[in-house]
Design a protein around this motif. Structure first.
Motif, PDB file in Angstrom:
ATOM      1  N   THR A 163      97.344  35.854  22.345  1.00  0.00           N
ATOM      2  CA  THR A 163      97.538  34.745  21.715  1.00  0.00           C
ATOM      3  C   THR A 163      98.472  35.425  20.922  1.00  0.00           C
ATOM      4  OG1 THR A 163      96.719  32.971  20.133  1.00  0.00           O
ATOM      5  CG2 THR A 163      95.377  35.050  20.221  1.00  0.00           C
ATOM      6  N   TYR A 186      88.539  26.453  21.256  1.00  0.00           N
ATOM      7  CA  TYR A 186      90.097  27.042  21.342  1.00  0.00           C
ATOM      8  C   TYR A 186      90.147  28.270  21.442  1.00  0.00           C
ATOM      9  CZ  TYR A 186      95.624  29.207  21.301  1.00  0.00           C
ATOM     10  OH  TYR A 186      96.730  29.781  21.480  1.00  0.00           O
ATOM     11  N   ILE A 239      89.447  20.770  25.021  1.00  0.00           N
ATOM     12  CA  ILE A 239      89.725  21.336  23.250  1.00  0.00           C
ATOM     13  C   ILE A 239      90.386  20.751  23.408  1.00  0.00           C
ATOM     14  CG2 ILE A 239      90.399  23.151  22.610  1.00  0.00           C
ATOM     15  CD1 ILE A 239      88.886  25.211  24.449  1.00  0.00           C
ATOM     16  N   ARG A 240      91.668  20.099  24.182  1.00  0.00           N
ATOM     17  CA  ARG A 240      93.362  20.199  22.922  1.00  0.00           C
ATOM     18  C   ARG A 240      92.461  18.701  22.977  1.00  0.00           C
ATOM     19  NH1 ARG A 240      96.120  21.852  27.515  1.00  0.00           N
ATOM     20  NH2 ARG A 240      95.579  19.959  28.573  1.00  0.00           N
ATOM     21  N   VAL A 264      96.786  32.935  15.349  1.00  0.00           N
ATOM     22  CA  VAL A 264      95.857  31.728  15.542  1.00  0.00           C
ATOM     23  C   VAL A 264      94.345  33.066  15.325  1.00  0.00           C
ATOM     24  CG1 VAL A 264      94.527  32.078  18.110  1.00  0.00           C
ATOM     25  CG2 VAL A 264      96.862  30.997  18.158  1.00  0.00           C
ATOM     26  N   LYS A 318      89.488  29.998  26.022  1.00  0.00           N
ATOM     27  CA  LYS A 318      90.648  31.428  25.504  1.00  0.00           C
ATOM     28  C   LYS A 318      89.503  32.545  26.778  1.00  0.00           C
ATOM     29  CE  LYS A 318      94.788  30.929  24.356  1.00  0.00           C
ATOM     30  NZ  LYS A 318      96.525  30.780  25.458  1.00  0.00           N
ATOM     31  N   PRO A 349      90.763  23.747  28.851  1.00  0.00           N
ATOM     32  CA  PRO A 349      91.726  23.205  27.434  1.00  0.00           C
ATOM     33  C   PRO A 349      92.112  21.678  27.419  1.00  0.00           C
ATOM     34  CG  PRO A 349      92.241  24.882  29.046  1.00  0.00           C
ATOM     35  CD  PRO A 349      91.296  24.871  29.866  1.00  0.00           C
ATOM     36  N   TYR A 352      87.520  22.909  15.736  1.00  0.00           N
ATOM     37  CA  TYR A 352      89.235  22.630  16.842  1.00  0.00           C
ATOM     38  C   TYR A 352      89.452  24.629  17.254  1.00  0.00           C
ATOM     39  CZ  TYR A 352      93.956  22.631  18.643  1.00  0.00           C
ATOM     40  OH  TYR A 352      95.160  22.962  19.269  1.00  0.00           O
TER      41      TYR A 352
END
Length: 443
Positions: free
Chosen positions: A393, A54, A235-236, A397, A58, A232, A50
């Motif tokens: 970010t 993420y 990815i979620r 993170v 980005k 995104p 994950y």
């Protein structure tokens, strides 16, 4: 010219395609290696994935010009040489995946239709997978959608059935030990990690192999109509998919069946065992068909990944080979790159005949090495972005990414130390070829 145009459904099809032999073939193997502690392996690897995805998201969002392939994602942050290295390592990983999954589906087809030589099934798989990918991106996405639908539906049915069996606490069918069984086993309580920390590390070879493929979202950024929305969203869903389709089924296997029974190499698939015990007729055949569908889905995705990665690396090359592999068909697919990538399927048939039953385990282990390397490179590139553009970010993170990077580096070192030297040598050869094959483009 726009190449490989698609949509978010295409991205999701690739993500579902990652669910293959790692779950259906590998679940019993990882339970044998780590015991009940295998749950920890799945959770840790899932969290690491994950964080990796993420970071990929980005990097994609903060690029104005999107290029195809792994190199297109990481090159602005780690340079062209390391981007070249990452792309070729990832391509070689998927070439090995093709061999592993093709050997697996051929073996299961032979179980379903005994008496027919393996090479016949291998030929069918190779021709069918190649034809689907040669036709068009839309054909690939539609086929992958329905293949994924079947295997996901079966996993959901298993989860619902397993939860029901846990709730009713039924010992009549062999699920949940009755009072007599509990009394007889009180003197020998089960161990959470019967093989210790080394068993968990060994299981990570197959676990990481199981999760490998989710990085396909980074390869398809140039093929989605709106990557800033599609990526995104994909990815979620990664963490939810890992919990739903890996952690929960493994938990149910361990809760409903003795882990030593699940890990027995001669035992049927845990899926088949559970369905058979509740009285579903021909459960073993049904699960065999599902496994075949699941693994062919992985073959389908692997052909796509290898051909696109090869195309992205060779595109624009002035050489004769480069011009041939960089050619597109009228449906805007890299026909020659697909044919080159698919050729390895025929090599895989020969290798599987030579190495026998241990071939899948060997290839899966070597794949996990290169997948780990790919994840590490993606994390390094993400950290470069985070520290160059601090507004991207927050500190949490950044810290989580750094912790996962250290953890994966440690796992990689321990994999080299604790696993057969042949796996390490195989991965080293791939890495050396990938690194030293780089040639700086002339202005």
């Amino acid at each position: 010219m726009e190449v490989f145009t698609s949509n978010s459904t295409h991205c999701h099809a690739l993500t579902w395609g990652a669910i293959g032999s790692g779950l259906f073939l590998g679940s019993g193997k990882v339970i044998a290696q780590a015991g009940p502690a295998v749950l920890l392996s799945y959770i840790l690897a899932g969290l690491a994935l994950y964080v990796v995805m993420y970071g990929v998201g980005k990097m994609v969002i903060h690029q104005d010009n999107h290029k195809t392939g792994m190199a297109g994602v990481v090159a602005p942050f780690i340079g062209d040489h390391w981007a070249h290295f990452a792309d070729w390592v990832y391509w070689s990983t998927w070439m090995a995946v093709l061999i592993a999954e093709e050997a697996g589906v051929s073996t299961f087809l032979a179980m379903l239709f005994p008496g027919i030589p393996l090479w016949v099934f291998a030929l069918i798989v190779a021709v069918l997978g190649t034809a689907i990918n040669l036709w068009s991106v839309r054909a690939f996405a539609e086929t992958e959608y329905w293949l994924a639908f079947v295997k996901v539906a079966v996993i959901l049915i298993l989860i619902a059935l397993g939860i029901y069996l846990v709730v009713i606490n039924d010992s009549h069918l062999g699920f949940i030990a009755d009072a007599a069984q509990k009394t007889s086993t009180q003197s020998t309580p089960p161990s959470f990690a019967p093989h210790g920390f080394s068993g968990i590390l060994t299981s990570l070879l197959v676990v990481i192999f199981s999760f490998g493929g989710s990085e396909l979202a980074s390869i398809t950024v140039a093929e989605t109509e709106n990557p800033k929305v599609a990526i995104p969203k994909a990815i979620r869903g990664v963490l939810v998919r890992i919990i739903s389709f890996y952690v929960i089924p493994i938990f149910l296997f361990l809760h409903l069946l003795p882990w030593k029974e699940v890990s027995n190499p001669d035992a049927p698939s845990p899926f088949a065992t559970i369905f058979a015990r509740v009285g579903i007729p021909h459960a073993d055949k049904i699960i065999l068909v599902v496994i075949i569908i699941a693994i062919f889905s992985a073959v389908n995705s692997a052909i796509y990944a290898t051909s696109r990665s090869l195309y992205s690396r060779i595109q624009g090359s002035p050489t004769y080979v480069g011009k041939k592999l960089g050619k597109l068909s009228k449906h805007q697919v890299p026909t020659n790159a697909i044919l080159v990538s698919s050729f390895v399927l025929f090599v895989g048939v020969i290798l599987s005949a030579v190495l026998g039953d241990g071939f899948w385990q060997f290839v899966a282990g070597s794949i996990s090495f290169t997948i780990t390397i790919t994840w590490i490179i993606l994390l390094v590139a993400a950290l470069v972005l985070y520290f160059k553009q601090k507004e991207v970010t927050n500190w949490f993170v950044k810290l989580a990414t750094l912790v996962v990077l250290i953890g994966l580096s440690t796992v990689f070192i321990m994999q080299i130390v604790t696993n057969p030297w042949t796996l390490s040598v195989f991965a080293l050869v791939i890495c050396l070829i990938s690194y030293f094959s780089y040639r700086k483009k002339k202005a």
